[in-house]
Design an enzyme around this catalytic site. Structure first.
Site, mmCIF file in Angstrom:
data_model
loop_
_atom_site.group_PDB
_atom_site.id
_atom_site.type_symbol
_atom_site.label_atom_id
_atom_site.label_comp_id
_atom_site.label_asym_id
_atom_site.label_seq_id
_atom_site.Cartn_x
_atom_site.Cartn_y
_atom_site.Cartn_z
ATOM 1 N N CYS A 2 0.882 -1.167 0.000
ATOM 2 C CA CYS A 2 0.000 0.000 0.000
ATOM 3 C C CYS A 2 0.914 1.211 0.000
ATOM 4 O O CYS A 2 2.121 1.090 0.182
ATOM 5 C CB CYS A 2 -0.843 0.062 1.272
ATOM 6 S SG CYS A 2 -1.940 -1.342 1.484
ATOM 7 N N ARG A 27 1.640 1.398 -5.973
ATOM 8 C CA ARG A 27 1.737 0.492 -4.827
ATOM 9 C C ARG A 27 0.392 -0.110 -4.440
ATOM 10 O O ARG A 27 0.321 -1.004 -3.579
ATOM 11 C CB ARG A 27 2.308 1.237 -3.601
ATOM 12 C CG ARG A 27 3.677 1.838 -3.822
ATOM 13 C CD ARG A 27 4.170 2.494 -2.555
ATOM 14 N NE ARG A 27 4.247 1.538 -1.468
ATOM 15 C CZ ARG A 27 5.252 0.698 -1.275
ATOM 16 N NH1 ARG A 27 6.282 0.709 -2.090
ATOM 17 N NH2 ARG A 27 5.236 -0.144 -0.272
ATOM 18 N N TRP A 75 -3.905 -1.581 -1.267
ATOM 19 C CA TRP A 75 -3.923 -2.838 -2.033
ATOM 20 C C TRP A 75 -4.325 -3.884 -1.001
ATOM 21 O O TRP A 75 -3.538 -4.262 -0.145
ATOM 22 C CB TRP A 75 -2.538 -3.128 -2.620
ATOM 23 C CG TRP A 75 -2.517 -4.344 -3.474
ATOM 24 C CD1 TRP A 75 -2.022 -5.583 -3.148
ATOM 25 C CD2 TRP A 75 -2.997 -4.448 -4.810
ATOM 26 N NE1 TRP A 75 -2.173 -6.426 -4.211
ATOM 27 C CE2 TRP A 75 -2.753 -5.771 -5.238
ATOM 28 C CE3 TRP A 75 -3.608 -3.561 -5.691
ATOM 29 C CZ2 TRP A 75 -3.110 -6.222 -6.513
ATOM 30 C CZ3 TRP A 75 -3.962 -4.011 -6.954
ATOM 31 C CH2 TRP A 75 -3.708 -5.320 -7.352
ATOM 32 N N ASN A 101 0.692 -0.125 6.126
ATOM 33 C CA ASN A 101 1.065 -0.958 4.983
ATOM 34 C C ASN A 101 1.715 -2.201 5.551
ATOM 35 O O ASN A 101 2.701 -2.095 6.281
ATOM 36 C CB ASN A 101 2.054 -0.173 4.104
ATOM 37 C CG ASN A 101 2.721 -1.046 3.054
ATOM 38 O OD1 ASN A 101 2.130 -2.024 2.595
ATOM 39 N ND2 ASN A 101 3.922 -0.684 2.676
ATOM 40 N N GLY A 102 1.159 -3.383 5.242
ATOM 41 C CA GLY A 102 1.742 -4.622 5.755
ATOM 42 C C GLY A 102 0.659 -5.543 6.264
ATOM 43 O O GLY A 102 -0.524 -5.367 5.957
ATOM 44 N N GLU A 482 7.193 -21.457 -19.052
ATOM 45 C CA GLU A 482 7.134 -20.063 -18.635
ATOM 46 C C GLU A 482 8.305 -19.271 -19.227
ATOM 47 O O GLU A 482 8.139 -18.124 -19.645
ATOM 48 C CB GLU A 482 7.119 -19.981 -17.096
ATOM 49 C CG GLU A 482 7.090 -18.597 -16.511
ATOM 50 C CD GLU A 482 5.887 -17.742 -16.922
ATOM 51 O OE1 GLU A 482 4.957 -18.253 -17.577
ATOM 52 O OE2 GLU A 482 5.890 -16.537 -16.601
ATOM 53 N N LYS A 486 7.727 -15.949 -21.557
ATOM 54 C CA LYS A 486 8.312 -14.634 -21.244
ATOM 55 C C LYS A 486 9.084 -14.108 -22.458
ATOM 56 O O LYS A 486 8.992 -12.945 -22.802
ATOM 57 C CB LYS A 486 9.280 -14.715 -20.038
ATOM 58 C CG LYS A 486 8.641 -14.902 -18.683
ATOM 59 C CD LYS A 486 7.935 -13.699 -18.121
ATOM 60 C CE LYS A 486 6.491 -13.656 -18.473
ATOM 61 N NZ LYS A 486 5.495 -14.279 -17.697
ATOM 62 N N GLU A 489 6.662 -13.005 -25.278
ATOM 63 C CA GLU A 489 5.816 -11.823 -25.090
ATOM 64 C C GLU A 489 6.589 -10.526 -24.942
ATOM 65 O O GLU A 489 6.088 -9.484 -25.338
ATOM 66 C CB GLU A 489 4.818 -12.024 -23.954
ATOM 67 C CG GLU A 489 5.427 -12.183 -22.590
ATOM 68 C CD GLU A 489 4.393 -12.465 -21.518
ATOM 69 O OE1 GLU A 489 3.208 -12.174 -21.718
ATOM 70 O OE2 GLU A 489 4.788 -12.995 -20.465
ATOM 71 N N HIS A 505 9.752 -36.715 -31.054
ATOM 72 C CA HIS A 505 8.527 -37.150 -31.733
ATOM 73 C C HIS A 505 8.068 -36.125 -32.769
ATOM 74 O O HIS A 505 6.885 -36.051 -33.094
ATOM 75 C CB HIS A 505 7.428 -37.439 -30.713
ATOM 76 C CG HIS A 505 7.823 -38.526 -29.761
ATOM 77 N ND1 HIS A 505 7.889 -39.851 -30.144
ATOM 78 C CD2 HIS A 505 8.228 -38.498 -28.469
ATOM 79 C CE1 HIS A 505 8.314 -40.594 -29.120
ATOM 80 N NE2 HIS A 505 8.523 -39.780 -28.082
ATOM 81 N N LYS A 605 -2.985 -6.367 -19.655
ATOM 82 C CA LYS A 605 -2.708 -6.955 -18.333
ATOM 83 C C LYS A 605 -3.879 -7.825 -17.873
ATOM 84 O O LYS A 605 -3.697 -8.838 -17.215
ATOM 85 C CB LYS A 605 -2.426 -5.836 -17.328
ATOM 86 C CG LYS A 605 -1.961 -6.312 -15.971
ATOM 87 C CD LYS A 605 -0.526 -6.808 -15.998
ATOM 88 C CE LYS A 605 -0.114 -7.479 -14.704
ATOM 89 N NZ LYS A 605 1.059 -8.332 -14.884
HETATM 90 C C1 F6R Z 1 1.961 -13.606 -19.184
HETATM 91 C C2 F6R Z 1 0.701 -13.126 -18.673
HETATM 92 C C3 F6R Z 1 -0.558 -13.760 -19.144
HETATM 93 C C4 F6R Z 1 -1.484 -14.004 -17.955
HETATM 94 C C5 F6R Z 1 -2.859 -14.511 -18.431
HETATM 95 C C6 F6R Z 1 -3.759 -14.846 -17.265
HETATM 96 O O1 F6R Z 1 3.037 -12.893 -18.653
HETATM 97 O O2 F6R Z 1 0.681 -12.234 -17.878
HETATM 98 O O3 F6R Z 1 -0.310 -14.951 -19.823
HETATM 99 O O4 F6R Z 1 -0.880 -14.951 -17.118
HETATM 100 O O5 F6R Z 1 -3.469 -13.527 -19.219
HETATM 101 O O6 F6R Z 1 -3.929 -13.753 -16.445
HETATM 102 P P1 F6R Z 1 -4.514 -13.894 -14.985
HETATM 103 O O7 F6R Z 1 -3.513 -14.589 -14.150
HETATM 104 O O8 F6R Z 1 -4.790 -12.491 -14.549
HETATM 105 O O9 F6R Z 1 -5.782 -14.698 -15.120
#
Ligand code: F6R
Length: 610
Positions: A2, A27, A75, A101-102, A482, A486, A489, A505, A605
Site C-alpha cells: 500500500c 503500490r 492494495w 502498509n503490511g 514459462e 516470457k 511476449e 517425436h 494486463k
Molecule cells: C503472461 C501473462 C498472461 C497471464 C494470463 C492470465 O506474462 O501475464 O499470460 O498470465 O493472461 O492472467 P490472470 O492470471 O490475470 O488470469
C-alpha cells in the site's frame, strides 16, 4: 503493498497528500483516503476506487485548510476493498487515526482482546487494531504509544499515526514494510516511497526496521523500540520522479522481478505456524470437505496455467489425488466429469480473466468445491470461490507476469501441503521438511537475483536468435513453458516450451545450428534423462544453455555451451527459483533489442474477453 503519505507544516496538507498519493498509486489502487486536522478533531474522507474517485469525494466536503494530514492508497490484504475498509482507520472516539502498509499477523487475537474490553470495530481490516490499542494509551506520548503497538504487533508494518490531541505531530513506525521521511524547510513528510514527496524536497531519511519516527514541522526524531534516540542519516535524492516511481530500476518489470523475495515472504506470512507446519486459516473451514475430495481440477490461462502445471505435479505427488489441468478457455468444451467430490482450483492473478471465470462458473454448476488463487482481493474469481488464497504480491504494473507467478507457485505449494496434512497422505515430518524448503525460497531467490550479471553475456549473444526451444521434464517442464512465454511476449522471439522427452517425436526436425535450446535441468529426479535429450539437440547442431542446480555443473559441461545455476531446493519447490534466471534472460534480450518490456505490443494486463 500500500502507499502511505503524511505531511506536517505550514501548507494545506490535503493539497499535498492527493498528488503524493497519485505518485504512490503503483503500490495499490483499490481504495484511498486522507485524514487531516479539522478544528479540534480530525476529518477522514475515504473512498473505494482510485485516487481520482477520492478527489471527487473530497470535492463534495468542506475541507478547511489544515497543516497536518495522512493519506493512504490501498492494495487489500484483509477485508474487501470497499470504502469502510479503506484507510485511514480510527479508534472508538475518532481521536486516533492510523494508516498502515503490511500484515499484522496476530490481529485476530489483538482484536478479540480489544472487543473483550469494549472496543467496537468498524472495518474488517487488521489495521484497525492499531487505532484501538493507541486509544487505550491516551496518557502516553504518541510516539511511546506507537512503540508499544510495535512491541505487541507481529508481522510487517509501516504505520502513519495522528491524534487530534497532538496537532502538528505525525508518528510513523516501521518493521518489514518501507517508510521514509522527507525533510523540508519548516515542513516534513512521511512516505512509503520517495515519489510521495519528491516534488517538495530532495532531502530524506530512511527509517530502519523496529524504529519509530516522530515528525513536527521543525523536527524529525527517530527512536528504537526502547525509546532510545537513534541518529538520523540524511540522504540527498538524485533520481527524477519517473526513476523514483520505479525505485531506481529501468522498468516496472525489472523492479517486480527484484521484488520477488519480498513478495514470496509476504505470501508465506502467517501461513506457517510456530512448529513449522502449514496452517491456512483461509481453508480451515473446508477441511471436512477437503477430506472427501476424490479428484482435483486446476484451471487457468497463460502464465497462471504454468503455475497449474506445477500444481498438478505437487498435488499428485503429495496427496495421491488425481489432478487434471486445463487451459481455462478449453475446460467447458470438453464436458469434464465433475461433481460434489471434485475440487476445482482457479488461478488468476487479476481474478478477472473471463475464460477462467467461465470455467469456475461451469464447475460451480456441477456443485464442485471451488478454491481461488488470486492476487486481487475481492476480485470476481475470489467472489466466485468457496475459499481464496491471496498471493499478496502487491500490484504488478509490467504486463508480463513475474512476481505474481512465483507467488502463485508458492501459494499452490502451500495448498498442496495443506491438502496432504488434512488428508494424512504424507507424514507430518515430511511435510515439515518440504515447508523448510518453501521457507528458504525468499533467500534462494535473492541469491539467484544477486547473480543476474551472469545472464548479460548470454542475452547479448542470443538476442538476434530467431528460434528458441525451452526444454524440461517434470517440475522443470512448467519452468521451461514459462521461460518460453516470457521470451515470446516481451522479446518477440519465436520460442517454444516443450517436454524434453517429446522433442524426438517431431519438433527435433526443426533443430539446426541456428536454434538455441535452453535446457532446464534442475529437477534431480529427471536430470540424467533431460541431459540425454539435450545431447540429442547438440548432436543436431543446436546451441545449448543449461539451467542447473549448483553442484551439478560438471555433469552439464559436456553438453552446455553456457551454464546458469540456481541454489538447490527440494523437488518441485525449486520451480520458484528456477524460473527467475529465465525471467531475467527474457528481460535482458528484450532490453538488448530496445523493446518496451512494460507494455509489450498487442497484450493487455487483464483479459476480459473470451
Ligand atoms: C503472461 C501473462 C498472461 C497471464 C494470463 C492470465 O506474462 O501475464 O499470460 O498470465 O493472461 O492472467 P490472470 O492470471 O490475470 O488470469
Amino acid at each position: 503493498m500500500c502507499g502511505i503519505v503524511g505531511y506536517v507544516g505550514p501548507r494545506s496538507a490535503v493539497d499535498l497528500l492527493i498528488p503524493g498519493l497519485a505518485r504512490l498509486e503503483y503500490r495499490g489502487y483499490d481504495s484511498a483516503g486522507v485524514a487531516f486536522q479539522d478544528g479540534d478533531g480530525i476529518a477522514v474522507v475515504k473512498q473505494a476506487g482510485r485516487i481520482a474517485d477520492l478527489e471527487r469525494s473530497l470535492g463534495k466536503v468542506e475541507v478547511r485548510a489544515s497543516n497536518t494530514g495522512i493519506g493512504h492508497t490501498r492494495w487489500a490484504t484483509h477485508g474487501v476493498p470497499n470504502t469502510i475498509n479503506a484507510h485511514p482507520h480510527r479508534d472508538c472516539t475518532g481521536t486516533v487515526i492510523v494508516v498502515h502498509n503490511g500484515i499484522i499477523e496476530n490481529w485476530l487475537a489483538l482484536k478479540s482482546e480489544l472487543e473483550g474490553r469494549g472496543h467496537e470495530f468498524a472495518s474488517d481490516t487488521d489495521t484497525e487494531v492499531v487505532a484501538h490499542l493507541i486509544e487505550e494509551m491516551a496518557d502516553l506520548p504518541l510516539a511511546e504509544a506507537v512503540r508499544e503497538v510495535m512491541r505487541q504487533a507481529e508481522g510487517a508494518l509501516a504505520l502513519g499515526v495522528m491524534r487530534s490531541t497532538d496537532p502538528l505531530l505525525l508518528v510513523g513506525g516501521r518493521r518489514g514494510s518501507p517508510l521514509v521521511v522527507g525533510i523540508g524547510d519548516g515542513e516534513n513528510f512521511l512516505g512509503s516511497d520517495i515519489p510521495a514527496f519528491l516534488e517538495h524536497t530532495r532531502k530524506m531519511a530512511v527509517i530502519e526496521d523496529d524504529r519509530v519516527v516522530a515528525i513536527t514541522p521543525d523536527s524529525v526524531e527517530i527512536t528504537d523500540l526502547a525509546g532510545n534516540v537513534v541518529e538520523t542519516t540524511e540522504r540527498f535524492i538524485e533520481w527524477d520522479l519517473e526513476a523514483a516511481e520505479k525505485g531506481g530500476y529501468a522498468t516496472f518489470m525489472e523492479k517486480e522481478i527484484y521484488e520477488q523475495p519480498k513478495a514470496i515472504s509476504d505470501t508465506l506470512r502467517g501461513r506457517i505456524n510456530q512448529s513449522g507446519m502449514v496452517s491456512l486459516e483461509e481453508l480451515g473451514h473446508l477441511d471436512e470437505r477437503l477430506r472427501e475430495i476424490d479428484k482435483v481440477f486446476v484451471v487457468a490461462c497463460g502464465t497462471s496455467f504454468h503455475a497449474a502445471m506445477m500444481a498438478k505435479y505437487a498435488i499428485e505427488r503429495w496427496t495421491r489425488l488425481p489432478v487434471e489441468i486445463d487451459i481455462a478457455s478449453e475446460f467447458r468444451y470438453r464436458d469434464p466429469v465433475l461433481d460434489r467430490r471434485s475440487l476445482v482450483i482457479g488461478i488468476s492473478q487479476s481474478g478477472e480473466t473471463l475464460d477462467t471465470l467461465a470455467a469456475v462458473r461451469y464447475a460451480r454448476a456441477q456443485r464442485s468445491l471451488l478454491l481461488a488463487v488470486s492476487n486481487v482481493v475481492d476480485s470476481a474469481l475470489a467472489r466466485e470461490a468457496d475459499a481464496v488464497l491471496y498471493t499478496r504480491a502487491g500490484p504488478e504494473i509490467g504486463v508480463a507476469a513475474t512476481k505474481t507467478f512465483t507467488t502463485q507457485l508458492v501459494a499452490l505449494q502451500l495448498i498442496g501441503l495443506h491438502l496432504a496434512r488434512v488428508r494424512g497422505s504424507i507424514d507430518e515430518g515430511s511435510i515439515m521438511n518440504l515447508i523448510k524448503g518453501v521457507r528458504q525460497l525468499p533467500e534462494l531467490v535473492q541469491q539467484t537475483l544477486d547473480r543476474a550479471g551472469e545472464i548479460d553475456a548470454i542475452a547479448a549473444k542470443f538476442a538476434d536468435t530467431r528460434d528458441v526451444f525451452f526444454l524440461g521434464r517434470s517440475g522443470d517442464f512448467p519452468v521451461a513453458m514459462e521461460g518460453a512465454l516470457k521470451l515470446k511476449e516481451i522479446a518477440y522471439t519465436r520460442a517454444e516450451g516443450y517436454a524434453a522427452g517429446e522433442m524426438k517425436h517431431g519438433p527435433i526436425a526443426l533443430i539446426d545450428e541456428n536454434v538455441l535450446v535452453v535446457g532446464v535441468a534442475t529437477d534431480s529426479r529427471v536430470r540424467a534423462k533431460t541431459l540425454s535429450n539435450l545431447q540429442e539437440m547438440k548432436a543436431r547442431g543446436a546451441m545449448i544453455v543449461v539451467l542447473a542446480e549448483e553442484g551439478t555443473e560438471a555433469e552439464m559441461a559436456g553438453v552446455a555451451d553456457h551454464i546458469l545455476t540456481v541454489p538447490a531446493s527440494p523437488d518441485l519447490i525449486g520451480t520458484v527459483t528456477a524460473v527467475v534466471p529465465l525471467q531475467l534472460l527474457a528481460y535482458q534480450i528484450a532490453t538488448v533489442k530496445g523493446l518496451d518490456v512494460d507494455k509489450p505490443r498487442n497484450l493487455a494486463k487483464t483479459v476480459t474477453v473470451e
